[in-house]
Design a protein around this motif. Structure first.
Motif, PDB file in Angstrom:
ATOM      1  N   LYS A  48      -4.393  94.122  17.320  1.00  0.00           N
ATOM      2  CA  LYS A  48      -3.076  94.393  17.903  1.00  0.00           C
ATOM      3  C   LYS A  48      -3.142  95.556  18.885  1.00  0.00           C
ATOM      4  O   LYS A  48      -2.529  95.531  19.960  1.00  0.00           O
ATOM      5  CB  LYS A  48      -2.099  94.705  16.774  1.00  0.00           C
ATOM      6  CG  LYS A  48      -0.654  94.865  17.252  1.00  0.00           C
ATOM      7  CD  LYS A  48       0.267  95.046  16.083  1.00  0.00           C
ATOM      8  CE  LYS A  48       1.714  95.201  16.547  1.00  0.00           C
ATOM      9  NZ  LYS A  48       2.638  95.423  15.429  1.00  0.00           N
ATOM     10  N   ALA A  49      -3.927  96.579  18.539  1.00  0.00           N
ATOM     11  CA  ALA A  49      -4.067  97.733  19.431  1.00  0.00           C
ATOM     12  C   ALA A  49      -4.764  97.343  20.715  1.00  0.00           C
ATOM     13  O   ALA A  49      -4.393  97.775  21.810  1.00  0.00           O
ATOM     14  CB  ALA A  49      -4.846  98.845  18.725  1.00  0.00           C
ATOM     15  N   ILE A  50      -5.794  96.508  20.589  1.00  0.00           N
ATOM     16  CA  ILE A  50      -6.527  96.059  21.779  1.00  0.00           C
ATOM     17  C   ILE A  50      -5.616  95.293  22.719  1.00  0.00           C
ATOM     18  O   ILE A  50      -5.620  95.470  23.942  1.00  0.00           O
ATOM     19  CB  ILE A  50      -7.736  95.196  21.357  1.00  0.00           C
ATOM     20  CG1 ILE A  50      -8.739  96.067  20.593  1.00  0.00           C
ATOM     21  CG2 ILE A  50      -8.406  94.570  22.568  1.00  0.00           C
ATOM     22  CD1 ILE A  50      -9.873  95.282  19.955  1.00  0.00           C
ATOM     23  N   ILE A  51      -4.788  94.424  22.122  1.00  0.00           N
ATOM     24  CA  ILE A  51      -3.865  93.624  22.943  1.00  0.00           C
ATOM     25  C   ILE A  51      -2.860  94.524  23.654  1.00  0.00           C
ATOM     26  O   ILE A  51      -2.513  94.321  24.820  1.00  0.00           O
ATOM     27  CB  ILE A  51      -3.152  92.583  22.062  1.00  0.00           C
ATOM     28  CG1 ILE A  51      -4.163  91.544  21.568  1.00  0.00           C
ATOM     29  CG2 ILE A  51      -2.036  91.895  22.831  1.00  0.00           C
ATOM     30  CD1 ILE A  51      -3.610  90.586  20.537  1.00  0.00           C
ATOM     31  N   LEU A  52      -2.406  95.590  22.938  1.00  0.00           N
ATOM     32  CA  LEU A  52      -1.465  96.523  23.563  1.00  0.00           C
ATOM     33  C   LEU A  52      -2.105  97.217  24.755  1.00  0.00           C
ATOM     34  O   LEU A  52      -1.488  97.411  25.800  1.00  0.00           O
ATOM     35  CB  LEU A  52      -0.990  97.560  22.535  1.00  0.00           C
ATOM     36  CG  LEU A  52       0.037  97.050  21.504  1.00  0.00           C
ATOM     37  CD1 LEU A  52       0.273  98.107  20.436  1.00  0.00           C
ATOM     38  CD2 LEU A  52       1.340  96.667  22.182  1.00  0.00           C
ATOM     39  N   ILE A  53      -3.378  97.611  24.589  1.00  0.00           N
ATOM     40  CA  ILE A  53      -4.082  98.263  25.709  1.00  0.00           C
ATOM     41  C   ILE A  53      -4.230  97.304  26.877  1.00  0.00           C
ATOM     42  O   ILE A  53      -4.063  97.668  28.049  1.00  0.00           O
ATOM     43  CB  ILE A  53      -5.463  98.771  25.249  1.00  0.00           C
ATOM     44  CG1 ILE A  53      -5.280  99.872  24.196  1.00  0.00           C
ATOM     45  CG2 ILE A  53      -6.259  99.303  26.421  1.00  0.00           C
ATOM     46  CD1 ILE A  53      -6.581 100.347  23.597  1.00  0.00           C
TER      47      ILE A  53
ATOM     48  N   ILE B 248     -12.702  97.074  25.685  1.00  0.00           N
ATOM     49  CA  ILE B 248     -12.273  96.177  24.612  1.00  0.00           C
ATOM     50  C   ILE B 248     -13.458  95.805  23.716  1.00  0.00           C
ATOM     51  O   ILE B 248     -13.365  95.817  22.486  1.00  0.00           O
ATOM     52  CB  ILE B 248     -11.626  94.917  25.202  1.00  0.00           C
ATOM     53  CG1 ILE B 248     -10.357  95.272  25.970  1.00  0.00           C
ATOM     54  CG2 ILE B 248     -11.325  93.900  24.106  1.00  0.00           C
ATOM     55  CD1 ILE B 248      -9.301  95.925  25.124  1.00  0.00           C
ATOM     56  N   TYR B 249     -14.586  95.486  24.377  1.00  0.00           N
ATOM     57  CA  TYR B 249     -15.783  95.090  23.608  1.00  0.00           C
ATOM     58  C   TYR B 249     -16.225  96.232  22.692  1.00  0.00           C
ATOM     59  O   TYR B 249     -16.471  96.038  21.494  1.00  0.00           O
ATOM     60  CB  TYR B 249     -16.909  94.711  24.567  1.00  0.00           C
ATOM     61  CG  TYR B 249     -18.255  94.554  23.892  1.00  0.00           C
ATOM     62  CD1 TYR B 249     -18.573  93.393  23.186  1.00  0.00           C
ATOM     63  CD2 TYR B 249     -19.190  95.596  23.933  1.00  0.00           C
ATOM     64  CE1 TYR B 249     -19.804  93.273  22.546  1.00  0.00           C
ATOM     65  CE2 TYR B 249     -20.411  95.468  23.308  1.00  0.00           C
ATOM     66  CZ  TYR B 249     -20.718  94.309  22.621  1.00  0.00           C
ATOM     67  OH  TYR B 249     -21.936  94.193  21.988  1.00  0.00           O
ATOM     68  N   TYR B 250     -16.350  97.462  23.232  1.00  0.00           N
ATOM     69  CA  TYR B 250     -16.847  98.585  22.423  1.00  0.00           C
ATOM     70  C   TYR B 250     -15.900  98.921  21.281  1.00  0.00           C
ATOM     71  O   TYR B 250     -16.331  99.160  20.144  1.00  0.00           O
ATOM     72  CB  TYR B 250     -17.050  99.818  23.316  1.00  0.00           C
ATOM     73  CG  TYR B 250     -18.212  99.669  24.282  1.00  0.00           C
ATOM     74  CD1 TYR B 250     -19.437  99.145  23.854  1.00  0.00           C
ATOM     75  CD2 TYR B 250     -18.085 100.061  25.617  1.00  0.00           C
ATOM     76  CE1 TYR B 250     -20.493  99.014  24.757  1.00  0.00           C
ATOM     77  CE2 TYR B 250     -19.135  99.940  26.512  1.00  0.00           C
ATOM     78  CZ  TYR B 250     -20.330  99.404  26.071  1.00  0.00           C
ATOM     79  OH  TYR B 250     -21.370  99.275  26.948  1.00  0.00           O
ATOM     80  N   TYR B 251     -14.598  98.931  21.569  1.00  0.00           N
ATOM     81  CA  TYR B 251     -13.642  99.236  20.505  1.00  0.00           C
ATOM     82  C   TYR B 251     -13.623  98.141  19.434  1.00  0.00           C
ATOM     83  O   TYR B 251     -13.490  98.421  18.238  1.00  0.00           O
ATOM     84  CB  TYR B 251     -12.234  99.396  21.090  1.00  0.00           C
ATOM     85  CG  TYR B 251     -12.011 100.719  21.789  1.00  0.00           C
ATOM     86  CD1 TYR B 251     -12.647 101.876  21.368  1.00  0.00           C
ATOM     87  CD2 TYR B 251     -11.137 100.816  22.877  1.00  0.00           C
ATOM     88  CE1 TYR B 251     -12.435 103.071  22.004  1.00  0.00           C
ATOM     89  CE2 TYR B 251     -10.921 102.015  23.531  1.00  0.00           C
ATOM     90  CZ  TYR B 251     -11.585 103.147  23.078  1.00  0.00           C
ATOM     91  OH  TYR B 251     -11.372 104.342  23.713  1.00  0.00           O
ATOM     92  N   THR B 252     -13.758  96.879  19.849  1.00  0.00           N
ATOM     93  CA  THR B 252     -13.700  95.776  18.898  1.00  0.00           C
ATOM     94  C   THR B 252     -14.852  95.846  17.904  1.00  0.00           C
ATOM     95  O   THR B 252     -14.679  95.604  16.698  1.00  0.00           O
ATOM     96  CB  THR B 252     -13.736  94.432  19.637  1.00  0.00           C
ATOM     97  OG1 THR B 252     -12.607  94.360  20.517  1.00  0.00           O
ATOM     98  CG2 THR B 252     -13.662  93.265  18.649  1.00  0.00           C
ATOM     99  N   PHE B 253     -16.045  96.198  18.388  1.00  0.00           N
ATOM    100  CA  PHE B 253     -17.239  96.184  17.523  1.00  0.00           C
ATOM    101  C   PHE B 253     -17.649  97.588  17.083  1.00  0.00           C
ATOM    102  O   PHE B 253     -18.816  97.856  16.806  1.00  0.00           O
ATOM    103  CB  PHE B 253     -18.389  95.475  18.247  1.00  0.00           C
ATOM    104  CG  PHE B 253     -18.101  94.010  18.482  1.00  0.00           C
ATOM    105  CD1 PHE B 253     -18.111  93.111  17.423  1.00  0.00           C
ATOM    106  CD2 PHE B 253     -17.789  93.550  19.754  1.00  0.00           C
ATOM    107  CE1 PHE B 253     -17.831  91.757  17.638  1.00  0.00           C
ATOM    108  CE2 PHE B 253     -17.513  92.204  19.964  1.00  0.00           C
ATOM    109  CZ  PHE B 253     -17.533  91.298  18.909  1.00  0.00           C
TER     110      PHE B 253
END
Length: 502
Positions: free
Chosen positions: A4-9, A160-165
């Motif tokens: 959800k945070a990633i989508i907000l960003i 997004i990639y770095y935060y996701t993993f």
């Protein structure tokens, strides 16, 4: 960080302007697809995006076509139809390879769209290795494209990639790079909003380290930007002061100029008042003089009309006795011709313009009949050319025949052996026509051109001509609301131009 945070960003960055789609007029299919997507009709929107993709590719518009293809794939994996999404992306890539060079598009920029969509699917499926592989391909396409918008979008996807993993340090570094770019563009409010959102997302996901790192980066950025803002504000104030000083200087100059103008206007007004008084006196004298001149002119016109009528009557009365004389005598023939010319001139001058009747005449046959009359008068080896189209034109046959016969007779008389005579007819407009009579004779001396169409200018030996031929022709042309003039630009001999208006 949570999804959800990633989508907000993502949404925030899109608002910040890190998009790179071209400013292309969207087709009806694409607009309908976007409208269905906003309503949440995934299947209908996906079908319309696919149709828009096919339509764009058929027209060679690859960039918007690939965008629609990527959106269709995104709607496939939105419903977890990953196999269909990957298959459709392969179809889009094949279209890029087949059509990109023809359309003049950058293939790397186009492949960036499809690779980015694959990356999003692998991130969604939590396949780190596959996502990393696609990120590398994505970076290669971004660098090869040379598109600054694509390079900015790459930074976003890396974040997004770095935060996701769980690679927050790398995510923060890339995020900072994005912030630096926005800062360099003086988009301070946007950067501030991005940092605040990042901190808020860290709190929602209960990530103390992310909150701490984000807050630390935010404070450092705040300190650096404060100095930049101050410098910008000072520069803006200096510019405003300079602009104000320039405005004051302009106003001062304008005020001085206005004072000069006012003084000048006062002087001019006084001069105009004096001129009006003087002009009034002159005008009164002019009115009195004009009235006298008008009476004189009217009297002169009446006298001229009476003289013309008197001369015509004398000519009419002299004609019968003259015809009893031997017309083979040059002097008698000259008197007969002079008498006839006097009567013709008087008749033409007294004719009303409205009484001159026009008729549709076949120009080619009309000119050919005139040519038959003139050819016996030509000197040896004189070439007579007719440039006359087969058409009809409205004019008075009697007057035009008289004018052209006279002009052609003069041309035949003054054109030497081996010379050339031409009769042209041209349509100059919907209601404007021209006859042109040209010859290669000796031409008319410049000192005689001004008086060419004026009668009774000198006492002549009538056996050598009475000088009334051209004045009669001129009067006939004017009565037909046309004109007859000498073409002074013609230098190979003599050319007369007869203008006619219907």
């Amino acid at each position: 960080m949570s999804k959800k945070a990633i989508i907000l960003i993502l949404n925030l960055l899109l608002c910040c302007g890190l998009t790179f789609a071209e400013d292309v007029q969207k087709s009806d299919l694409q607009q309908k697809a976007e409208a269905e997507s906003q309503k949440g009709n995934v299947a209908a929107a996906r079908s319309l995006f696919i149709r828009a993709f096919d339509d764009y590719v058929a027209k060679g518009q690859m960039r918007p076509g690939v965008e629609c293809g990527a959106k269709a794939a995104a709607l496939y994996h939105k419903e977890n139809l990953y196999h269909e999404a990957f298959e459709f992306l392969r179809r889009v890539d094949a279209s890029i390879e087949a059509n990109a060079s023809k359309a003049g598009a950058n293939k790397s920029a186009l492949h960036y769209f499809t690779t980015n969509e694959r990356l999003q699917m692998y991130i969604k499926m939590r396949k780190a290795d596959k996502a990393k592989e696609q990120l590398g391909i994505l970076e290669a396409h971004a660098n090869a494209s040379g598109d600054e918008g694509i390079k900015n979008d790459l930074l976003y996807n890396k974040t997004i990639y770095y935060y996701t993993f769980g690679q927050n340090d790398k995510g923060n570094a890339v995020f900072k790079e994005m912030a630096d770019k926005l800062t360099a563009q003086k988009e301070y409010d946007k950067v501030d909003e991005v940092y605040r959102t990042l901190i808020a997302n860290g709190r929602r996901s209960n990530s103390a380290s992310l909150v701490a790192q984000s807050y630390s980066s935010y404070m450092q950025w705040k300190d650096s930007v404060s100095a930049l803002k101050s410098a910008d504000e000072i520069a803006a104030l200096k510019k405003q002061i300079a602009d104000n000083e320039a405005t004051i200087e302009d106003l001062d100059s304008s005020l001085t100029a206005r004072q000069v103008i006012i003084v000048s206007l006062c002087i001019l007004a006084a001069a105009l008042a004096a001129a009006l008084v003087f002009g009034g006196i002159v005008l009164m004298r002019y009115i009195v003089t004009t009235r006298k001149q008008k009476k004189t002119i009217n009297l002169a016109n009446e006298n001229n009309a009476l003289k013309a009528k008197f001369i015509s009557n004398i000519s009419t009365q002299l004609d019968p006795p003259l015809r009893k004389l031997d017309s083979r005598q040059p002097e008698v023939k000259a008197l007969l011709d002079f008498s006839e010319h006097i009567q013709t001139l008087a008749k033409v001058e007294n004719a009303e313009a409205d009484s001159i009747e026009l008729e549709d005449v076949q120009v080619a046959s009309f000119c050919e009949s005139l040519a038959e009359q003139i050819r016996p008068k030509l000197k040896k080896d004189v070439n007579f050319t007719l440039n006359v189209p087969k058409m009809t034109a409205p004019f008075n046959r009697e007057y035009v025949s008289h004018i052209l016969t006279h002009l052609l007779s003069n041309a035949a008389e003054y054109t030497p052996e081996g010379g050339h005579i031409t009769l042209d007819f041209k349509k100059r407009g919907p209601h404007t026509y021209q006859f042109l009579v040209s010859d290669t004779g000796c031409g008319i001396p410049e000192e005689k051109r001004d008086d060419l169409f004026k009668p009774f200018l000198e006492v002549r030996d009538l056996t050598k001509g009475d000088g009334l031929g051209l004045p009669i022709c001129k009067q006939m042309a004017l009565k037909m609301k046309g004109d007859l003039d000498l073409d002074t630009s013609y230098t190979k001999g003599t050319r007369f131009i007869l203008d006619l208006h219907s």
